[in-house]
Design a protein around this motif. Structure first.
Motif, PDB file in Angstrom:
ATOM      1  N   VAL A  79     -28.393  32.752  -9.841  1.00 40.97           N
ATOM      2  CA  VAL A  79     -28.124  34.471 -10.983  1.00 40.97           C
ATOM      3  C   VAL A  79     -26.871  34.502 -10.559  1.00 40.97           C
ATOM      4  O   VAL A  79     -26.693  35.015  -9.471  1.00 40.97           O
ATOM      5  CB  VAL A  79     -28.963  34.838 -11.112  1.00 40.97           C
ATOM      6  N   ARG A  80     -25.509  34.586 -11.418  1.00 38.33           N
ATOM      7  CA  ARG A  80     -23.887  34.904 -10.911  1.00 38.33           C
ATOM      8  C   ARG A  80     -23.782  36.501 -11.101  1.00 38.33           C
ATOM      9  O   ARG A  80     -23.189  36.493 -10.791  1.00 38.33           O
ATOM     10  CB  ARG A  80     -23.151  34.066 -11.333  1.00 38.33           C
ATOM     11  N   ALA A  81     -24.367  36.255 -12.448  1.00 41.58           N
ATOM     12  CA  ALA A  81     -24.480  37.705 -12.978  1.00 41.58           C
ATOM     13  C   ALA A  81     -25.720  38.339 -14.195  1.00 41.58           C
ATOM     14  O   ALA A  81     -26.215  37.295 -14.250  1.00 41.58           O
ATOM     15  CB  ALA A  81     -22.826  38.114 -13.858  1.00 41.58           C
ATOM     16  N   TRP A  82     -25.925  39.445 -14.452  1.00 42.44           N
ATOM     17  CA  TRP A  82     -26.931  39.779 -15.070  1.00 42.44           C
ATOM     18  C   TRP A  82     -26.856  40.846 -15.790  1.00 42.44           C
ATOM     19  O   TRP A  82     -26.009  41.608 -15.032  1.00 42.44           O
ATOM     20  CB  TRP A  82     -28.725  39.856 -15.228  1.00 42.44           C
ATOM     21  N   ALA A  83     -27.887  41.317 -17.479  1.00 39.98           N
ATOM     22  CA  ALA A  83     -27.375  42.709 -17.475  1.00 39.98           C
ATOM     23  C   ALA A  83     -28.486  43.045 -18.250  1.00 39.98           C
ATOM     24  O   ALA A  83     -28.615  41.705 -19.515  1.00 39.98           O
ATOM     25  CB  ALA A  83     -26.039  42.763 -18.272  1.00 39.98           C
ATOM     26  N   PHE A  84     -29.160  44.283 -18.817  1.00 41.88           N
ATOM     27  CA  PHE A  84     -29.069  45.045 -19.882  1.00 41.88           C
ATOM     28  C   PHE A  84     -28.449  45.871 -20.721  1.00 41.88           C
ATOM     29  O   PHE A  84     -28.055  46.148 -20.332  1.00 41.88           O
ATOM     30  CB  PHE A  84     -30.591  45.565 -19.677  1.00 41.88           C
ATOM     31  N   VAL A  85     -28.169  45.291 -22.053  1.00 41.50           N
ATOM     32  CA  VAL A  85     -27.533  45.567 -22.830  1.00 41.50           C
ATOM     33  C   VAL A  85     -28.243  46.662 -23.904  1.00 41.50           C
ATOM     34  O   VAL A  85     -28.830  45.470 -24.538  1.00 41.50           O
ATOM     35  CB  VAL A  85     -25.945  45.036 -22.958  1.00 41.50           C
ATOM     36  N   SER A  86     -27.662  47.281 -24.554  1.00 46.41           N
ATOM     37  CA  SER A  86     -27.969  48.456 -25.202  1.00 46.41           C
ATOM     38  C   SER A  86     -27.442  48.117 -26.129  1.00 46.41           C
ATOM     39  O   SER A  86     -26.568  47.192 -26.218  1.00 46.41           O
ATOM     40  CB  SER A  86     -28.288  50.294 -25.006  1.00 46.41           C
ATOM     41  N   ALA A  87     -27.733  48.151 -27.541  1.00 44.52           N
ATOM     42  CA  ALA A  87     -27.688  47.969 -29.289  1.00 44.52           C
ATOM     43  C   ALA A  87     -26.074  48.555 -29.480  1.00 44.52           C
ATOM     44  O   ALA A  87     -25.159  47.807 -30.043  1.00 44.52           O
ATOM     45  CB  ALA A  87     -28.775  48.459 -30.240  1.00 44.52           C
ATOM     46  N   ALA A  88     -25.846  49.581 -28.619  1.00 44.71           N
ATOM     47  CA  ALA A  88     -24.691  50.429 -28.720  1.00 44.71           C
ATOM     48  C   ALA A  88     -23.643  49.251 -27.781  1.00 44.71           C
ATOM     49  O   ALA A  88     -22.402  50.155 -27.431  1.00 44.71           O
ATOM     50  CB  ALA A  88     -24.594  51.858 -28.627  1.00 44.71           C
ATOM     51  N   GLY A  89     -23.820  48.439 -27.243  1.00 41.42           N
ATOM     52  CA  GLY A  89     -23.272  48.478 -26.114  1.00 41.42           C
ATOM     53  C   GLY A  89     -23.105  48.244 -24.796  1.00 41.42           C
ATOM     54  O   GLY A  89     -22.281  48.278 -24.202  1.00 41.42           O
ATOM     55  N   GLN A  90     -23.788  49.531 -24.323  1.00 45.45           N
ATOM     56  CA  GLN A  90     -23.776  50.541 -23.372  1.00 45.45           C
ATOM     57  C   GLN A  90     -24.495  49.395 -22.285  1.00 45.45           C
ATOM     58  O   GLN A  90     -25.341  49.158 -22.344  1.00 45.45           O
ATOM     59  CB  GLN A  90     -24.145  50.970 -22.927  1.00 45.45           C
ATOM     60  N   LEU A  91     -23.802  49.092 -20.876  1.00 46.70           N
ATOM     61  CA  LEU A  91     -24.257  48.330 -20.062  1.00 46.70           C
ATOM     62  C   LEU A  91     -25.584  49.522 -19.679  1.00 46.70           C
ATOM     63  O   LEU A  91     -25.309  50.475 -18.415  1.00 46.70           O
ATOM     64  CB  LEU A  91     -23.534  48.172 -19.143  1.00 46.70           C
ATOM     65  N   ARG A  92     -26.559  49.187 -19.031  1.00 45.67           N
ATOM     66  CA  ARG A  92     -28.047  49.742 -19.217  1.00 45.67           C
ATOM     67  C   ARG A  92     -28.198  49.711 -17.384  1.00 45.67           C
ATOM     68  O   ARG A  92     -28.776  50.567 -16.713  1.00 45.67           O
ATOM     69  CB  ARG A  92     -29.302  49.872 -19.231  1.00 45.67           C
ATOM     70  N   SER A  93     -28.518  48.520 -16.884  1.00 45.42           N
ATOM     71  CA  SER A  93     -28.249  48.041 -15.545  1.00 45.42           C
ATOM     72  C   SER A  93     -27.708  46.485 -15.567  1.00 45.42           C
ATOM     73  O   SER A  93     -27.734  46.219 -16.667  1.00 45.42           O
ATOM     74  CB  SER A  93     -29.169  48.164 -15.481  1.00 45.42           C
ATOM     75  N   GLY A  94     -27.544  45.690 -14.696  1.00 42.34           N
ATOM     76  CA  GLY A  94     -27.232  44.725 -14.266  1.00 42.34           C
ATOM     77  C   GLY A  94     -26.451  44.480 -12.985  1.00 42.34           C
ATOM     78  O   GLY A  94     -25.799  45.524 -12.233  1.00 42.34           O
ATOM     79  N   HIS A  95     -26.004  43.133 -13.042  1.00 45.33           N
ATOM     80  CA  HIS A  95     -24.714  42.699 -11.815  1.00 45.33           C
ATOM     81  C   HIS A  95     -23.816  42.281 -12.175  1.00 45.33           C
ATOM     82  O   HIS A  95     -24.291  41.016 -12.924  1.00 45.33           O
ATOM     83  CB  HIS A  95     -25.433  43.070 -10.778  1.00 45.33           C
ATOM     84  N   PHE A 149     -30.004  43.840 -25.174  1.00 45.15           N
ATOM     85  CA  PHE A 149     -30.530  42.676 -25.343  1.00 45.15           C
ATOM     86  C   PHE A 149     -30.323  42.591 -23.168  1.00 45.15           C
ATOM     87  O   PHE A 149     -29.159  43.001 -23.168  1.00 45.15           O
ATOM     88  CB  PHE A 149     -29.537  41.244 -25.631  1.00 45.15           C
ATOM     89  N   LEU A 150     -30.774  41.297 -22.952  1.00 46.00           N
ATOM     90  CA  LEU A 150     -30.810  40.874 -21.748  1.00 46.00           C
ATOM     91  C   LEU A 150     -29.885  39.629 -21.399  1.00 46.00           C
ATOM     92  O   LEU A 150     -30.251  38.783 -22.288  1.00 46.00           O
ATOM     93  CB  LEU A 150     -31.902  40.788 -21.364  1.00 46.00           C
ATOM     94  N   VAL A 151     -29.090  39.191 -20.706  1.00 48.06           N
ATOM     95  CA  VAL A 151     -28.226  38.324 -20.203  1.00 48.06           C
ATOM     96  C   VAL A 151     -28.483  37.525 -18.836  1.00 48.06           C
ATOM     97  O   VAL A 151     -28.391  38.639 -18.263  1.00 48.06           O
ATOM     98  CB  VAL A 151     -26.560  38.108 -20.624  1.00 48.06           C
ATOM     99  N   ASP A 152     -28.209  36.319 -19.081  1.00 48.37           N
ATOM    100  CA  ASP A 152     -28.294  36.005 -17.246  1.00 48.37           C
ATOM    101  C   ASP A 152     -26.780  34.814 -17.342  1.00 48.37           C
ATOM    102  O   ASP A 152     -26.870  34.404 -18.054  1.00 48.37           O
ATOM    103  CB  ASP A 152     -29.204  35.495 -17.168  1.00 48.37           C
ATOM    104  N   VAL A 153     -26.140  35.098 -15.921  1.00 45.43           N
ATOM    105  CA  VAL A 153     -25.579  33.340 -15.761  1.00 45.43           C
ATOM    106  C   VAL A 153     -25.946  33.288 -14.650  1.00 45.43           C
ATOM    107  O   VAL A 153     -26.152  33.576 -13.738  1.00 45.43           O
ATOM    108  CB  VAL A 153     -23.617  34.283 -15.806  1.00 45.43           C
ATOM    109  N   LEU A 154     -26.199  31.911 -15.296  1.00 46.70           N
ATOM    110  CA  LEU A 154     -26.475  30.760 -14.046  1.00 46.70           C
ATOM    111  C   LEU A 154     -25.840  29.910 -13.720  1.00 46.70           C
ATOM    112  O   LEU A 154     -25.262  28.651 -14.890  1.00 46.70           O
ATOM    113  CB  LEU A 154     -27.504  30.457 -14.252  1.00 46.70           C
ATOM    114  N   CYS A 155     -25.284  29.466 -11.965  1.00 48.92           N
ATOM    115  CA  CYS A 155     -24.321  28.856 -11.185  1.00 48.92           C
ATOM    116  C   CYS A 155     -25.387  27.677 -10.759  1.00 48.92           C
ATOM    117  O   CYS A 155     -26.449  28.252  -9.592  1.00 48.92           O
ATOM    118  CB  CYS A 155     -23.199  29.467 -10.772  1.00 48.92           C
TER     119      CYS A 155
END
Length: 159
Positions: free
Chosen positions: A61-77, A153-159
Motif C-alpha cells: 500500500v503506497r497510500a490510503w485515505a478515508f474521505v468524508s462526503a464533504a471531501g475532508q481527509l478523516r484519516s490516511g497516509h 469513501f475509502l481509497v487505496d493506492v497499491l504498488c
C-alpha cells in the motif's frame, strides 16, 4: 617453500577473515537447531518491504485515505490534499505526496454506514488519470440508483 611463506605473509588478514566466516557459517548450519529462528525472534518493524524480494510480493500500500462526503481527509497516509470538483456531485481529486505511481493500481469503495446494516450504500470508482506522473487520483461516488452523489469513501493506492 619461500613462495608459500611469502604468500601467507601477504594474505594473512584475508585468510584469517575467510576462516572466521567459514567457522560462523559452519556453526549456523550445524549448531543452531532447525526451526529455532522464527516470528518470535523478530522485532516489530525489523522486516520492511525494502528487505523483501519484489518478485515474490504482489505489492504494498503506497497510500490510503478515508474521505468524508464533504471531501475532508478523516484519516490516511500518502496524500497531500483532497479537491472536490464543482462539476458533478461526488467527484474528488486526491493529490499524492509521491508522484511515482506509474506501476500502481487504485481501488475505492463507499464507506459502510453502520446505522443501516445491510443497506446498499452506493459505490465508488477510482482511476489514475493519464499521464501517470501527475500524482493525482480521480474518485467518483455514486448513489445506489447510479446518480453521482457526495458519499464518504475509502481509497487505496497499491504498488
Amino acid at each position: 617453500m619461500r613462495a608459500l611463506a611469502s604468500y601467507l605473509r601477504a594474505n594473512a588478514l584475508g585468510l584469517i577473515a575467510i576462516f572466521i566466516a567459514l567457522g560462523g557459517t559452519g556453526y549456523a548450519a550445524f549448531g543452531v537447531p532447525h526451526g529455532s529462528v522464527g516470528t518470535a525472534q523478530l522485532r516489530n518493524g525489523a522486516v520492511t518491504p525494502g528487505k523483501l524480494d519484489g518478485r515474490l510480493i504482489g505489492g504494498s500500500v503506497r497510500a490510503w485515505a478515508f474521505v468524508s462526503a464533504a471531501g475532508q481527509l478523516r484519516s490516511g497516509h500518502g496524500f497531500r490534499r483532497i479537491v472536490v470538483r464543482s462539476g458533478l456531485p461526488g467527484e474528488y481529486v486526491l493529490v499524492l505526496r509521491n508522484r511515482d505511481v506509474g506501476r500502481c493500481g487504485v481501488t475505492a469503495a463507499v464507506s459502510f454506514d453502520s446505522r443501516a446494516p445491510g443497506s446498499d450504500d452506493g459505490y465508488a470508482v477510482a482511476a489514475l488519470p493519464l499521464p501517470a506522473g501527475s500524482g493525482a487520483i480521480d474518485v467518483q461516488t455514486f448513489a445506489p440508483s447510479g446518480q453521482g452523489a457526495a458519499l464518504p469513501f475509502l481509497v487505496d493506492v497499491l504498488c
